[in-house]
Design an enzyme around this catalytic site. Structure first.
Site, PDB file in Angstrom:
ATOM      1  N   CYS A  73       0.867  -1.178   0.000  1.00 21.39           N
ATOM      2  CA  CYS A  73       0.000   0.000   0.000  1.00 21.39           C
ATOM      3  C   CYS A  73       0.901   1.225   0.000  1.00 21.39           C
ATOM      4  CB  CYS A  73      -0.898  -0.011   1.236  1.00 21.39           C
ATOM      5  SG  CYS A  73      -1.885   1.478   1.474  1.00 21.39           S
ATOM      6  N   CYS A 183      -0.820   4.004  -6.392  1.00 22.61           N
ATOM      7  CA  CYS A 183      -1.712   3.338  -5.437  1.00 22.61           C
ATOM      8  C   CYS A 183      -1.909   1.930  -5.971  1.00 22.61           C
ATOM      9  CB  CYS A 183      -3.041   4.070  -5.321  1.00 22.61           C
ATOM     10  SG  CYS A 183      -4.304   3.166  -4.381  1.00 22.61           S
TER      11      CYS A 183
END
Length: 253
Positions: A73, A183
């Site tokens: 992440c 992302c």
């Protein structure tokens, strides 16, 4: 020690894209993935909130006897990785970060970086942009709602079209050589992003760097799995009912 699993976590389903690449590049390793869909997205939380959730997940994965942690992440890496490394000095912890340097190293001068608001605002990313701003044109675009679209099942093409218009519309006519998907949710939309901009644009995700770093750290600690058999992947999460969707994405990617 070598057969212990590697823990991988993300704010939701996005990290499955990283997990898939890791499992392909390190096929003998066992992986345990934890998706925190109940608390997704991380991009609109505070740094402290992201750190606290990340630490809780690391503690949980340690109960599964993991030998290393991959933060799949970008937001959690930016907000929590350094503190987690201090918290667990004996545990190899690797994080994925926006692959801006990867694009720059490939000689691209006009680069579009897509990410969460928190990732874009943190000093580490801003410092890198400042470092190269005098020689490169770097467009940093926060994309609230794009990760949520992936989390929700990616079954509303009209909504995706609206989001791409909002975030990428003004870049369709700009000179661009590369786009950084900052992302881990965004690679599931790579085809749509490429088509919206131009199919010839280079796309950077950072997977290769994470895999190489993980392999290097495990080699240093003599913890690489030496078995010749293919490793298993276990999918877990804070919303157990989402696990079938995790499996679907793992097979899709």
């Amino acid at each position: 020690m070598n057969v212990q699993p590697i823990g991988v976590f993300d704010s939701g389903v996005g990290g499955i894209s990283t997990l898939k690449k890791l499992s392909q590049l390190l096929p003998n390793e066992q992986f345990i993935f934890y998706g925190d869909s109940l608390h997704a997205p991380y991009g609109d939380k505070t740094i402290e909130e992201v750190y606290n959730r990340s630490k809780e997940i690391v503690d949980y994965l340690l109960t599964k006897n993991v030998k290393a942690i991959v933060i799949a992440c970008n937001t959690a890496t930016s907000a929590a990785k350094e503190r987690l490394i201090r918290d667990y000095p004996e545990l190899p912890i690797i994080g994925i970060e926006p692959a801006l340097k990867e694009a720059i190293d490939q000689g691209e001068k006009h680069i579009l970086v897509l990410g969460t608001q928190l990732t874009m605002n943190l000093p580490k990313y801003q410092k890198m942009v400042t470092k190269y701003a005098h020689t490169h044109t770097i467009h940093s675009v926060a994309c609230p709602g794009l990760a949520e679209y992936v989390e929700s099942g990616m079954n509303q093409p009209q909504l995706l079209s609206q989001l791409l218009d909002e975030f990428l519309g003004k870049y369709q006519d700009k000179e661009l050589e590369g786009v950084v998907l900052g992302c881990t949710h965004y690679p599931f939309l790579e085809k749509e992003i490429r088509t919206y901009l131009t199919t010839n644009i280079s796309v950077h995700t950072g997977y290769q760097g994470v895999a190489r770093q993980l392999q290097h750290l495990l080699q240093e600690k003599q913890q690489l799995n030496q078995n010749n058999s293919k490793g298993a992947v276990t999918l877990l999460g804070s919303k157990p009912k989402e696990i079938p969707y995790y499996q679907q994405l793992f097979e899709f990617f």
